[in-house]
Design a protein around this motif. Sequence first.
Motif, PDB file in Angstrom:
ATOM      1  N   GLU A  52      25.864  45.745  31.096  1.00 26.78           N
ATOM      2  CA  GLU A  52      25.817  45.193  32.392  1.00 26.78           C
ATOM      3  C   GLU A  52      27.160  46.098  33.305  1.00 26.78           C
ATOM      4  O   GLU A  52      27.102  46.040  34.447  1.00 26.78           O
ATOM      5  N   GLU A  53      28.005  46.744  32.440  1.00 25.80           N
ATOM      6  CA  GLU A  53      29.070  47.419  33.132  1.00 25.80           C
ATOM      7  C   GLU A  53      28.560  48.696  33.948  1.00 25.80           C
ATOM      8  O   GLU A  53      29.043  49.178  34.913  1.00 25.80           O
ATOM      9  N   LEU A  54      27.368  49.251  33.489  1.00 27.42           N
ATOM     10  CA  LEU A  54      26.676  50.512  33.902  1.00 27.42           C
ATOM     11  C   LEU A  54      25.597  50.294  34.713  1.00 27.42           C
ATOM     12  O   LEU A  54      25.073  50.924  35.935  1.00 27.42           O
ATOM     13  N   ALA A  55      24.682  49.253  34.368  1.00 27.41           N
ATOM     14  CA  ALA A  55      23.325  49.145  35.074  1.00 27.41           C
ATOM     15  C   ALA A  55      23.505  48.101  36.246  1.00 27.41           C
ATOM     16  O   ALA A  55      22.812  47.034  36.155  1.00 27.41           O
ATOM     17  N   ASN A  56      24.228  48.355  37.174  1.00 32.01           N
ATOM     18  CA  ASN A  56      24.311  47.682  38.596  1.00 32.01           C
ATOM     19  C   ASN A  56      24.724  48.457  39.610  1.00 32.01           C
ATOM     20  O   ASN A  56      25.346  49.565  39.424  1.00 32.01           O
ATOM     21  N   VAL A  57      24.448  48.098  40.858  1.00 31.24           N
ATOM     22  CA  VAL A  57      24.931  48.863  41.961  1.00 31.24           C
ATOM     23  C   VAL A  57      26.303  49.242  42.231  1.00 31.24           C
ATOM     24  O   VAL A  57      26.727  50.056  42.468  1.00 31.24           O
ATOM     25  N   GLU A  58      27.233  48.141  41.948  1.00 32.20           N
ATOM     26  CA  GLU A  58      28.595  48.247  42.077  1.00 32.20           C
ATOM     27  C   GLU A  58      28.983  49.308  41.089  1.00 32.20           C
ATOM     28  O   GLU A  58      29.932  50.233  41.569  1.00 32.20           O
ATOM     29  N   ALA A  59      28.699  49.297  39.712  1.00 30.38           N
ATOM     30  CA  ALA A  59      29.121  50.397  38.979  1.00 30.38           C
ATOM     31  C   ALA A  59      28.746  51.662  39.432  1.00 30.38           C
ATOM     32  O   ALA A  59      29.467  52.599  39.500  1.00 30.38           O
ATOM     33  N   VAL A  67      27.610  56.705  35.651  1.00 36.83           N
ATOM     34  CA  VAL A  67      26.029  56.111  35.500  1.00 36.83           C
ATOM     35  C   VAL A  67      25.250  57.127  35.471  1.00 36.83           C
ATOM     36  O   VAL A  67      24.306  56.802  34.613  1.00 36.83           O
ATOM     37  N   GLN A  68      25.165  58.206  36.240  1.00 35.09           N
ATOM     38  CA  GLN A  68      24.360  59.211  36.180  1.00 35.09           C
ATOM     39  C   GLN A  68      24.250  59.649  34.908  1.00 35.09           C
ATOM     40  O   GLN A  68      23.138  60.137  34.283  1.00 35.09           O
TER      41      GLN A  68
END
Length: 261
Positions: A52-59, A67-68
Amino acid sequence: MHQPLYPFSDTLVRRLREAERVAVLTGAGISAESGVPTFRDPDGLWQKFRPEELANVEAFLDNPTLVQGWYAHRRAVVEDVAPNDGHRALAALERWVVGRGGEFLLATQNVDGLHRRAGSESLVELHGTITRSHCIDCHAPAHESALEAGPLTCENCGGLVRPDVVWFGEALPEEAIGRATEAAAMADVYLSVGTSSVVYPAAGLPQIARQSGAYVAEVNPEPSDIAWRLHEQVRGRAGDILPEIVGALGAAMPRPDEPLP
């Protein structure tokens, strides 16, 4: 006569033989049999992050390089594995149904692209796929390998590039869930394979099929959250059971090294 090794019913085979429309939903379980880690599996560097910390627009906007890099790692893992007999059996089932003049649709919650690599053609990737990426501003596609270094920006407009997946807080693409829902509502037989059926709206698809009159069977090592609502539960691995079902129908299984059509 083909003698199945696994306890699926004669009713399932008969209903498949009689079906004009067959639809399937798959989840993480079928990919795990190929060695694809589930979304929450710990893995080295990424242990300290929750999905949840990586798979979202804000992160992504806060730290696109991180994230990439996570998605580049996940893509490298996927590229190192191969479709298993469960994936190939579903491709064979599609060919068998379509070859008899029927309709078939496979909806998957997986983003690894293994169904497509196995030869499935009538396919809806509900959550997208990590094998593609695009610009968040102009939506131009980016090369799959482009996420190997970040922050990657679009060659056309300079916008950030993200994977073609559905993140937490995002809705499923309307066209994808629409096609999957229509297929569930129209199906004569519906198979739910390798999914725990806890994530909606995908978890609702087998229930839509059941309510619309389809014969619904679950193929899973353990009962899902909705198993008790379905007609049949077949306990075991997709890679073991699905080839047996295909064999009971008299359909040919493609070899692992067979070229895709």
